[in-house]
Design a protein around this motif. Structure first.
Motif, PDB file in Angstrom:
ATOM      1  N   VAL A  64       0.981  -1.343   0.022  1.00 12.81           N
ATOM      2  CA  VAL A  64       0.067   0.037  -0.045  1.00 12.81           C
ATOM      3  C   VAL A  64       0.985   1.372   0.017  1.00 12.81           C
ATOM      4  N   GLY A  65       2.121   1.169  -0.544  1.00 18.34           N
ATOM      5  CA  GLY A  65       2.953   2.436  -0.737  1.00 18.34           C
ATOM      6  C   GLY A  65       3.734   2.926   0.585  1.00 18.34           C
ATOM      7  N   GLY A  66       3.666   1.784   1.823  1.00 26.44           N
ATOM      8  CA  GLY A  66       4.374   2.650   2.787  1.00 26.44           C
ATOM      9  C   GLY A  66       5.753   2.470   2.641  1.00 26.44           C
ATOM     10  N   GLN A  67       6.608   3.352   3.043  1.00 20.71           N
ATOM     11  CA  GLN A  67       8.127   3.228   3.010  1.00 20.71           C
ATOM     12  C   GLN A  67       8.540   3.294   4.243  1.00 20.71           C
ATOM     13  N   GLU A  68       9.317   2.280   4.719  1.00 24.80           N
ATOM     14  CA  GLU A  68      10.014   1.945   5.980  1.00 24.80           C
ATOM     15  C   GLU A  68      10.940   2.870   6.478  1.00 24.80           C
ATOM     16  N   ILE A  69      10.781   3.437   7.806  1.00 24.64           N
ATOM     17  CA  ILE A  69      11.712   4.348   8.442  1.00 24.64           C
ATOM     18  C   ILE A  69      12.046   3.553   9.987  1.00 24.64           C
ATOM     19  N   LEU A  70      13.188   4.079  10.635  1.00 19.83           N
ATOM     20  CA  LEU A  70      13.226   3.651  11.963  1.00 19.83           C
ATOM     21  C   LEU A  70      13.402   4.735  12.819  1.00 19.83           C
ATOM     22  N   MET A  71      12.381   5.028  13.723  1.00 17.94           N
ATOM     23  CA  MET A  71      12.422   6.210  14.522  1.00 17.94           C
ATOM     24  C   MET A  71      12.992   5.920  15.821  1.00 17.94           C
ATOM     25  N   PRO A  72      13.616   7.199  16.676  1.00 16.65           N
ATOM     26  CA  PRO A  72      14.096   6.641  17.912  1.00 16.65           C
ATOM     27  C   PRO A  72      13.034   6.358  19.028  1.00 16.65           C
ATOM     28  N   ALA A  73      13.496   5.574  19.790  1.00 15.21           N
ATOM     29  CA  ALA A  73      12.526   5.228  21.094  1.00 15.21           C
ATOM     30  C   ALA A  73      12.495   6.483  22.104  1.00 15.21           C
ATOM     31  N   LEU A  74      13.980   6.931  22.209  1.00 16.91           N
ATOM     32  CA  LEU A  74      14.180   7.919  23.086  1.00 16.91           C
ATOM     33  C   LEU A  74      13.819   9.329  22.586  1.00 16.91           C
ATOM     34  N   GLN A  75      12.925   9.895  23.101  1.00 17.86           N
ATOM     35  CA  GLN A  75      12.260  11.161  22.662  1.00 17.86           C
ATOM     36  C   GLN A  75      12.287  12.271  23.858  1.00 17.86           C
ATOM     37  N   PRO A  76      12.403  13.513  23.133  1.00 12.18           N
ATOM     38  CA  PRO A  76      12.576  14.832  24.193  1.00 12.18           C
ATOM     39  C   PRO A  76      11.184  15.054  24.679  1.00 12.18           C
ATOM     40  N   LYS A  77      11.280  15.568  25.956  1.00 13.78           N
ATOM     41  CA  LYS A  77       9.918  16.047  26.518  1.00 13.78           C
ATOM     42  C   LYS A  77       9.372  17.113  25.888  1.00 13.78           C
ATOM     43  N   SER A  78       9.926  17.925  25.037  1.00 11.21           N
ATOM     44  CA  SER A  78       9.135  18.968  24.405  1.00 11.21           C
ATOM     45  C   SER A  78       8.272  18.599  23.389  1.00 11.21           C
ATOM     46  N   ASN A  79       8.613  17.702  22.778  1.00  8.47           N
ATOM     47  CA  ASN A  79       7.494  16.972  21.825  1.00  8.47           C
ATOM     48  C   ASN A  79       6.156  16.523  22.534  1.00  8.47           C
ATOM     49  N   TRP A  80       6.417  16.001  23.470  1.00 14.64           N
ATOM     50  CA  TRP A  80       5.414  15.551  24.134  1.00 14.64           C
ATOM     51  C   TRP A  80       4.508  16.592  24.811  1.00 14.64           C
ATOM     52  N   GLU A  81       5.077  17.721  25.156  1.00 15.19           N
ATOM     53  CA  GLU A  81       4.505  18.953  25.832  1.00 15.19           C
ATOM     54  C   GLU A  81       3.655  19.656  24.468  1.00 15.19           C
ATOM     55  N   ALA A  82       4.230  19.618  23.309  1.00 13.62           N
ATOM     56  CA  ALA A  82       3.559  20.138  22.422  1.00 13.62           C
ATOM     57  C   ALA A  82       2.120  19.646  21.986  1.00 13.62           C
ATOM     58  N   ARG A  85       0.555  15.697  25.783  1.00 16.56           N
ATOM     59  CA  ARG A  85       0.548  14.381  26.174  1.00 16.56           C
ATOM     60  C   ARG A  85       1.432  14.040  27.447  1.00 16.56           C
ATOM     61  N   TRP A  86       2.540  14.933  27.436  1.00 23.43           N
ATOM     62  CA  TRP A  86       3.401  14.630  28.745  1.00 23.43           C
ATOM     63  C   TRP A  86       2.781  14.437  30.067  1.00 23.43           C
ATOM     64  N   GLU A  87       1.686  15.342  30.381  1.00 23.88           N
ATOM     65  CA  GLU A  87       1.186  15.148  31.567  1.00 23.88           C
ATOM     66  C   GLU A  87      -0.006  14.150  31.585  1.00 23.88           C
ATOM     67  N   LYS A  88      -0.729  14.004  30.444  1.00 23.97           N
ATOM     68  CA  LYS A  88      -2.124  13.430  30.233  1.00 23.97           C
ATOM     69  C   LYS A  88      -1.805  11.859  29.950  1.00 23.97           C
ATOM     70  N   LEU A  89      -0.933  11.470  29.387  1.00 21.81           N
ATOM     71  CA  LEU A  89      -0.689   9.984  28.994  1.00 21.81           C
ATOM     72  C   LEU A  89      -0.005   9.074  30.264  1.00 21.81           C
ATOM     73  N   ASP A  90      -0.903   8.401  31.020  1.00 21.02           N
ATOM     74  CA  ASP A  90      -0.645   7.890  31.946  1.00 21.02           C
ATOM     75  C   ASP A  90       0.376   6.743  31.861  1.00 21.02           C
ATOM     76  N   SER A  91       0.373   5.904  30.547  1.00 23.20           N
ATOM     77  CA  SER A  91       1.221   4.987  30.542  1.00 23.20           C
ATOM     78  C   SER A  91       2.659   5.467  29.856  1.00 23.20           C
ATOM     79  N   LEU A  92       2.771   6.708  29.702  1.00 24.07           N
ATOM     80  CA  LEU A  92       4.096   7.302  29.300  1.00 24.07           C
ATOM     81  C   LEU A  92       5.041   7.048  30.288  1.00 24.07           C
ATOM     82  N   PHE A  93       6.215   6.276  29.842  1.00 21.69           N
ATOM     83  CA  PHE A  93       7.577   6.187  30.573  1.00 21.69           C
ATOM     84  C   PHE A  93       8.199   7.338  30.538  1.00 21.69           C
TER      85      PHE A  93
END
Ligand code: ATP
Ligand code: MG
Length: 414
Positions: A64-82, A85-93
């Motif tokens: 279906v035209g998907g192109q494979e990438i590999l993104m980091p598992a380790l992510q900065p807080k700022s993206n989750w604040e944007a 979801r930094w505060e709201k997602l209970d399951s976030l490590f």
């Protein structure tokens, strides 16, 4: 592979701290090992199954035209604040760096990475649509991790993200992915048990769709219309609902396992990350997104839940770790030589063979073969050599057949 060289032998006793069938059987058979609650190592046999499932998913995503990438598992807080979801997602490590005191998340999903990635591209309407996917470990602080590899705190997910100029184009692509998902579950061998299910949609659409497999240890409850082959998740309807397709009120209640989930995100994530494109008049428009998840490691457990008996697992051919389990029963120069010859002959023809060449009794070898659950068992013993035949039995059948060495391949392909 020679079983005498497999370091992770089978166990008779189920581990005391596992209640689910999938974890008990996979651990007893030497497919996985538990590190702690919700976290497992895939051992060689288990990894072969996982890789086969991933290969099927990868093929269908590329179709279906998907192109494979590999993104980091380790992510900065700022993206989750944007995305708030930094505060709201209970399951976030979440955790803090010892050195820099910066805060990080371990990715439970990747909208917070893929959206800003694509926002860097300065898209024009001519660049759309396209889709990116990855197959990667995700981390979730799951409060209940009791279902073996069905619910891991670290687990494998395939996540596909699609990018569109219009909602109509998202709708079109969403239907294409739906069909690809049906193909995936059919190829894995659980097509008959897996049903498209109306589920809660989150903020921006009325529904999302799940793919729910009716099998042993399901945590979800679905109402299934057997006629239309669609279901409704109990989470969106406490009362028994009507079939969303034919309106009948005769729906069956089942326990089921969510193996996939597809969402129309629309502009939920493009908005906070200013993911826009330039339309044909030169004006800026927000990109419309879809996201599509499947759990390959959960699928390994789901297949076990769907296909096992009191003796062990029963792998469908397409995802089995090996195709034939060759058992040498007895010892002796002639017998060993003949068994080696059959093992090498089949392997040279590209058949995946697990060869039980261990110095063990027949009873133990048969029990292990039933537990491990490879689709075909081939037995070589003094008795079969005399008859110049090999005893061949399908894992899910009671009676063996006898055939010559040359006929094995044509027999299993029938
Ligand atoms: P659930 O409702 O079971 O908690 P979810 O709706 O949170 O799952 P998604 O975020 O849609 O799941 O993830 C996509 C897919 O990833 C799911 O359909 C499932 O197959 C798989 N998955 C989700 N959580 C887990 C987990 N903890 N362990 C293993 N697989 C998982
Ligand atoms: Mg869900």
């Amino acid at each position: 592979m020679r079983q005498s060289q497999y370091p992770f032998s089978t166990r008779k006793e189920a581990p005391k701290d596992e209640t689910s069938q999938n974890a008990q059987l996979l651990i007893r058979a030497g497919f996985i090992d538990k590190l702690m609650a919700g976290v497992y190592t895939f051992l060689p046999l288990g990894l072969r199954v996982l890789r086969k499932i991933e290969a099927i998913i990868r093929e269908e995503m590329e179709a279906v035209g998907g192109q494979e990438i590999l993104m980091p598992a380790l992510q900065p807080k700022s993206n989750w604040e944007a995305t708030e979801r930094w505060e709201k997602l209970d399951s976030l490590f979440r955790f803090t760096s010892y050195y820099t005191h910066n805060e990080y998340a371990l990715g439970p999903t990747h909208e917070e990475v893929v959206t800003p990635l694509v926002a860097k591209l300065n898209l024009s309407y001519k660049d759309l649509p396209f889709a990116l996917f990855q197959i990667q470990n995700k981390f979730r602080d799951e409060p209940r991790a009791k279902s073996g590899i069905l619910r891991g705190r670290e687990f494998v997910m395939k996540d596909l993200y699609s990018f569109h100029a219009t909602e109509e184009d998202l709708d079109r692509y969403y239907e294409e992915v739906k069909k690809a998902y049906h193909r995936i579950f059919k190829r894995i061998g659980i097509g008959a048990q897996t049903h498209l299910t109306f589920a809660s949609g989150g903020t921006f659409s009325q529904y999302s769709h799940e793919f729910q497999t009716i099998a042993g240890e399901g945590e979800d409850t679905i109402f299934l219309c057997a006629k239309c082959d669609v279901a409704v998740n109990k989470e969106i309807s406490g009362e028994i609902p009507k079939c969303p397709v034919c309106n009948t009120e005769h729906l069956e209640i089942h326990k089921a396992i969510e193996v996939g989930n597809i969402f129309k995100l629309k502009t939920k994530y493009s908005h906070p990350f200013s993911l826009t494109y330039q339309d044909n008049k030169g004006d800026k428009q927000e990109v419309t997104m879809g996201c599509y998840g499947i759990g390959p490691s959960r699928l390994v457990g789901t297949v076990v839940e769907a296909f096992h008996d009191e003796k062990g697992m029963q792998w469908p051919q397409s995802v089995a770790p090996y195709t034939i389990h060759l058992l040498r029963i007895g010892e002796g120069d002639a017998l060993n030589k003949y068994a080696e010859e059959v093992y090498n002959g089949l392997s040279e023809k590209g058949i995946e063979v697990l060869y039980d060449d261990r110095a063990l009794g027949a009873g133990e070898k048969f029990a292990d073969a039933d537990l491990i659950g490879i689709p075909w068992r081939a037995v070589i013993s003094e008795k079969t050599i005399e008859k110049k035949e090999i005893e061949l039995k399908a894992r899910n059948e009671k009676e063996p057949t006898f055939c010559s060495q040359e006929k094995i391949i044509s027999h299993i392909n029938k």
